[in-house]
Scaffold this active site. Sequence first.
Site, PDB file in Angstrom:
ATOM      1  N   ARG A 139      42.948  11.647  61.818  1.00  0.00           N
ATOM      2  CA  ARG A 139      44.275  11.355  61.257  1.00  0.00           C
ATOM      3  C   ARG A 139      44.862  12.528  60.498  1.00  0.00           C
ATOM      4  O   ARG A 139      46.009  12.897  60.713  1.00  0.00           O
ATOM      5  CB  ARG A 139      44.227  10.121  60.356  1.00  0.00           C
ATOM      6  CG  ARG A 139      44.283   8.819  61.127  1.00  0.00           C
ATOM      7  CD  ARG A 139      43.915   7.648  60.261  1.00  0.00           C
ATOM      8  NE  ARG A 139      42.704   7.944  59.514  1.00  0.00           N
ATOM      9  CZ  ARG A 139      42.653   8.081  58.216  1.00  0.00           C
ATOM     10  NH1 ARG A 139      43.732   7.941  57.487  1.00  0.00           N
ATOM     11  NH2 ARG A 139      41.512   8.363  57.624  1.00  0.00           N
ATOM     12  N   THR A 140      44.092  13.108  59.606  1.00  0.00           N
ATOM     13  CA  THR A 140      44.632  14.203  58.798  1.00  0.00           C
ATOM     14  C   THR A 140      44.990  15.400  59.689  1.00  0.00           C
ATOM     15  O   THR A 140      46.040  16.018  59.535  1.00  0.00           O
ATOM     16  CB  THR A 140      43.606  14.617  57.728  1.00  0.00           C
ATOM     17  OG1 THR A 140      43.289  13.484  56.949  1.00  0.00           O
ATOM     18  CG2 THR A 140      44.164  15.695  56.828  1.00  0.00           C
TER      19      THR A 140
ATOM     20  N   LYS B  97      26.972  30.056  65.587  1.00  0.00           N
ATOM     21  CA  LYS B  97      26.182  31.293  65.616  1.00  0.00           C
ATOM     22  C   LYS B  97      25.872  31.765  64.203  1.00  0.00           C
ATOM     23  O   LYS B  97      25.376  32.853  64.007  1.00  0.00           O
ATOM     24  CB  LYS B  97      26.958  32.389  66.357  1.00  0.00           C
ATOM     25  CG  LYS B  97      27.303  32.042  67.777  1.00  0.00           C
ATOM     26  CD  LYS B  97      28.154  33.170  68.385  1.00  0.00           C
ATOM     27  CE  LYS B  97      28.923  32.674  69.600  1.00  0.00           C
ATOM     28  NZ  LYS B  97      30.108  33.505  69.853  1.00  0.00           N
TER      29      LYS B  97
ATOM     30  N   ARG C 254      39.609  21.793  56.373  1.00  0.00           N
ATOM     31  CA  ARG C 254      38.773  20.659  55.941  1.00  0.00           C
ATOM     32  C   ARG C 254      37.323  21.076  56.143  1.00  0.00           C
ATOM     33  O   ARG C 254      36.955  21.593  57.196  1.00  0.00           O
ATOM     34  CB  ARG C 254      39.046  19.403  56.744  1.00  0.00           C
ATOM     35  CG  ARG C 254      37.914  18.400  56.520  1.00  0.00           C
ATOM     36  CD  ARG C 254      38.202  17.033  57.013  1.00  0.00           C
ATOM     37  NE  ARG C 254      39.225  16.402  56.216  1.00  0.00           N
ATOM     38  CZ  ARG C 254      39.331  15.072  56.088  1.00  0.00           C
ATOM     39  NH1 ARG C 254      38.474  14.279  56.656  1.00  0.00           N
ATOM     40  NH2 ARG C 254      40.307  14.559  55.388  1.00  0.00           N
TER      41      ARG C 254
ATOM     42  N   HIS D  36      41.625  15.884  48.095  1.00  0.00           N
ATOM     43  CA  HIS D  36      42.406  15.770  49.326  1.00  0.00           C
ATOM     44  C   HIS D  36      43.857  15.633  48.856  1.00  0.00           C
ATOM     45  O   HIS D  36      44.461  14.563  48.933  1.00  0.00           O
ATOM     46  CB  HIS D  36      41.923  14.518  50.077  1.00  0.00           C
ATOM     47  CG  HIS D  36      42.469  14.381  51.463  1.00  0.00           C
ATOM     48  ND1 HIS D  36      43.294  15.306  52.047  1.00  0.00           N
ATOM     49  CD2 HIS D  36      42.298  13.397  52.399  1.00  0.00           C
ATOM     50  CE1 HIS D  36      43.600  14.903  53.266  1.00  0.00           C
ATOM     51  NE2 HIS D  36      43.011  13.752  53.489  1.00  0.00           N
TER      52      HIS D  36
END
Lengths: 305, 151
Positions: free
Chosen positions: A53-54, A82, A103, A131
């Site tokens: 959603r975000t 890696k 995020r 957030h």
Amino acid sequence: MSFEKHDIISIRDLSKNEILHILDTAKKIEDNPDSRLLENKMMASLFFEPSTRTRLSFESAMRRLGGEVIGFADPDATSLKKGETLWDTVKMAENYSDIIVIRNPVEGSARLAAEAVDVPVINAGDGANQHPTQTLLDLYTILKEKGTLENLNVGFLGDLNYGRTVHSLVVALSHFNTNMFFISPKALKIPDSYLDELKQKGIQYHEEEDLFKVSRELDVLYVTRIQKERFPDPLEYRKYVGVYIIDRKLLDHIKPELRILHPLPRVDEIHPELDDTEHAVYFDQAKNGIPVRQAILALILGRIK
Amino acid sequence: MKGKTFKISAIKNGTVIDHVSTDHIFKVMDILKLNESNDVVTMGTNLESKKMGKKGLIKIGGRYLTKQEADMIAIIATGANISIIKDYGVENKFRVEIPDIIENIVKCVNTNCVTNAYNVPTRFHVINRKTLKIRCHYCERMTDMSEIEMV
């Protein structure tokens, strides 16, 4: 007030006036969207953990204003596998973009990313910490529904101990003389550090285990999920989860103007039978993420003052 | 040797850190990185003190601690006094004070903090001097003095 090139990492970084300016800009964009506002601007969307959603909300916000998006939604498919560090990844992304949205499940990672690069960084969630764009869209929803943010009675229901959306919203609402009601089982009560902060600011709050004892006073009810994984004992979870499910029974114990918010996704804490009532605004709330994120992008990229 | 008292010798120029609790004297040495220093450092612990019973003391020859450096030890040695010595005389004397920002002295208690995950130098904002509540600059977790662990 200029937001150009500012980072948005934590709701604590924003003053009351800055918050109101973002919300005001969101309203203007929502009323009068300009599909060329962010033309020739590139957003790097760095999602080190899945968040449909975000991520989609940010990408949609950027594209609908004419901007472009690069990035990844799955760290497994990148050099991170890696062993590339967070620092190196954002330094790389800086070369390809005008703004970075990040995020990462590690708390404090967005702040570190912002220190690593010169382009502005927006925190789209760093673990259990912050957030801020979610908090701003929560505020925008309350403002749209109630016409003001000042002097409201706001209830928070569910897991108030771990819920980061609750913590950030409590901090943000403390600018607006909110009367706060924390409704949760004792095991999931809001951390004392937040109550200390409210005391210091002279904000009124009440702690309560039974929603119906206070529901009639509320203008807004912010519902959160009680997550099963927070309980070491599954029996404990079962004991609590039923207590904090709301359904039509609630309607006999509220003001007609009550608005119910939820950051989504919900599991079963709000019965779908409430969805078509005028009280339920959680789907509008999710939709409000677009103008709010557009406002933030346009302000930081200097296309709106 | 009987009957002779050995004292920590006076310094001509430098810094004296006095009234450090004996529990914390080695930690103060650590914080100021005196083990890596080329300066002449003398240290005493379990010295008699009217005020504290027993105390620790550090003398650093040839180096003048700034107020900012001295304040870094305030988190663990709240009552310590600093004297700046010039030509055997006390030029300036002050008590350490907890700074607004504590850098790379204290570990973050949050195991999921970026400072623990990526070996980043820590930084804390002091929220309450009396109760010594500090907030991590990165993960924003509040920590109490009772939980503090040194880097």
